[in-house]
Motif scaffolding. Sequence first.
Motif, mmCIF file in Angstrom:
data_model
loop_
_atom_site.group_PDB
_atom_site.id
_atom_site.type_symbol
_atom_site.label_atom_id
_atom_site.label_comp_id
_atom_site.label_asym_id
_atom_site.label_seq_id
_atom_site.Cartn_x
_atom_site.Cartn_y
_atom_site.Cartn_z
ATOM 1 N N LYS A 1 0.841 -1.206 0.000
ATOM 2 C CA LYS A 1 0.000 0.000 0.000
ATOM 3 C C LYS A 1 0.878 1.259 0.000
ATOM 4 O O LYS A 1 1.893 1.292 0.668
ATOM 5 C CB LYS A 1 -0.889 0.032 1.263
ATOM 6 C CG LYS A 1 -1.951 -1.066 1.301
ATOM 7 C CD LYS A 1 -3.217 -0.617 0.627
ATOM 8 C CE LYS A 1 -4.357 -1.586 0.915
ATOM 9 N NZ LYS A 1 -4.528 -2.568 -0.145
ATOM 10 N N ASP A 81 -2.693 4.878 -1.933
ATOM 11 C CA ASP A 81 -3.880 4.070 -1.583
ATOM 12 C C ASP A 81 -4.541 4.650 -0.332
ATOM 13 O O ASP A 81 -5.736 4.487 -0.114
ATOM 14 C CB ASP A 81 -3.440 2.627 -1.294
ATOM 15 C CG ASP A 81 -2.721 2.013 -2.485
ATOM 16 O OD1 ASP A 81 -3.390 1.826 -3.523
ATOM 17 O OD2 ASP A 81 -1.498 1.758 -2.391
ATOM 18 N N ILE A 82 -3.704 5.285 0.515
ATOM 19 C CA ILE A 82 -4.166 5.862 1.778
ATOM 20 C C ILE A 82 -3.567 7.259 1.926
ATOM 21 O O ILE A 82 -2.391 7.478 1.577
ATOM 22 C CB ILE A 82 -3.697 4.979 2.967
ATOM 23 C CG1 ILE A 82 -4.253 3.552 2.833
ATOM 24 C CG2 ILE A 82 -4.104 5.597 4.304
ATOM 25 C CD1 ILE A 82 -3.629 2.562 3.814
ATOM 26 N N TRP A 100 -11.417 11.092 -1.636
ATOM 27 C CA TRP A 100 -10.557 10.184 -0.855
ATOM 28 C C TRP A 100 -11.361 9.428 0.207
ATOM 29 O O TRP A 100 -10.804 8.791 1.100
ATOM 30 C CB TRP A 100 -9.408 10.968 -0.196
ATOM 31 C CG TRP A 100 -8.576 11.675 -1.207
ATOM 32 C CD1 TRP A 100 -8.637 12.997 -1.557
ATOM 33 C CD2 TRP A 100 -7.562 11.101 -2.064
ATOM 34 N NE1 TRP A 100 -7.735 13.273 -2.555
ATOM 35 C CE2 TRP A 100 -7.081 12.133 -2.891
ATOM 36 C CE3 TRP A 100 -7.055 9.812 -2.215
ATOM 37 C CZ2 TRP A 100 -6.086 11.912 -3.839
ATOM 38 C CZ3 TRP A 100 -6.065 9.580 -3.162
ATOM 39 C CH2 TRP A 100 -5.583 10.627 -3.952
ATOM 40 N N ARG A 103 -10.486 6.387 2.409
ATOM 41 C CA ARG A 103 -9.038 6.156 2.281
ATOM 42 C C ARG A 103 -8.239 7.281 2.929
ATOM 43 O O ARG A 103 -7.013 7.345 2.766
ATOM 44 C CB ARG A 103 -8.650 6.092 0.797
ATOM 45 C CG ARG A 103 -9.355 5.016 0.011
ATOM 46 C CD ARG A 103 -8.822 4.965 -1.410
ATOM 47 N NE ARG A 103 -9.237 6.143 -2.188
ATOM 48 C CZ ARG A 103 -8.570 6.582 -3.268
ATOM 49 N NH1 ARG A 103 -7.460 5.967 -3.662
ATOM 50 N NH2 ARG A 103 -9.006 7.625 -3.932
ATOM 51 N N GLU A 138 -11.571 8.331 10.307
ATOM 52 C CA GLU A 138 -11.704 8.477 8.859
ATOM 53 C C GLU A 138 -12.228 9.878 8.592
ATOM 54 O O GLU A 138 -13.092 10.378 9.316
ATOM 55 C CB GLU A 138 -12.699 7.450 8.305
ATOM 56 C CG GLU A 138 -12.150 6.036 8.238
ATOM 57 C CD GLU A 138 -13.114 5.098 7.513
ATOM 58 O OE1 GLU A 138 -13.294 3.976 8.002
ATOM 59 O OE2 GLU A 138 -13.697 5.514 6.482
ATOM 60 N N ARG A 189 -10.672 -2.421 10.010
ATOM 61 C CA ARG A 189 -11.092 -1.123 10.546
ATOM 62 C C ARG A 189 -11.577 -1.226 11.987
ATOM 63 O O ARG A 189 -12.255 -0.335 12.492
ATOM 64 C CB ARG A 189 -12.186 -0.533 9.647
ATOM 65 C CG ARG A 189 -11.631 -0.250 8.258
ATOM 66 C CD ARG A 189 -12.615 0.403 7.327
ATOM 67 N NE ARG A 189 -11.983 0.515 6.000
ATOM 68 C CZ ARG A 189 -12.230 1.501 5.162
ATOM 69 N NH1 ARG A 189 -13.079 2.434 5.489
ATOM 70 N NH2 ARG A 189 -11.623 1.561 3.989
#
Length: 195
Positions: A1, A81-82, A100, A103, A138, A189
């Motif tokens: 990632k 990716d993040i 986003w 992510r 998040e 998560r």
Amino acid sequence: KRVAILLSGGGSNMVALVDSMTGDHPARPCLVLSNDPDAGGLAKAADRGVPTAFVEHRPFKGDRAAFEAELMKPLLAAQPDIVCLAGFMRVLTAGFVSQWQGRMLNIHPSLLPKYKGLHTHARALEAGDAEHGCSVHEVTAELDDGPILGQARVPVLPGDTPEVLAARVLEQEHILYPAVLRRFAEGDRTPIFLG
Ligand code: GRF
């Protein structure tokens, strides 16, 4: 990632994240991006061999969308990716965040949902809280909102000043954020609670 990190200042959280992405960690840093060319974190990232970029927000004055259109360019080029916000002090519009969604992570120095926004340590002291801490969540359109991915608690001690309390919280940020990033990069998560 691939992980991109956005910062505005010294980047101690960025350093903790970058230094954690080694060995069998499923992620590696691909970019450190700032809104301030003088951010101390840019030099620390370069010292670690991480590509850096900056897009100054000041020339855009209040035109947030125009600033974000520029900010998006190096970010998309890095193909993360993040995206981790780590001491990034600009509010991002819903339009930017939506690209986003799911992510993008942020670390905030309070036990959310308490004390969204600024001056969190002074506010916790003012309220006489016995505990304080930090949260990784998040990022969603609403400021300092979004699903909690981790929290770390610290005691508030007699005689604490905002600076002393901030330092105690920051120490935990450097433990919590890397732990949450690793779990998130593994596709898990489940929130992490420390202290
Ligand atoms: C600190 O106040 C921290 O609590 C918050 O951003 C500020 C700067 O952090 N997350 P850093 O040293 O630039 O990572």
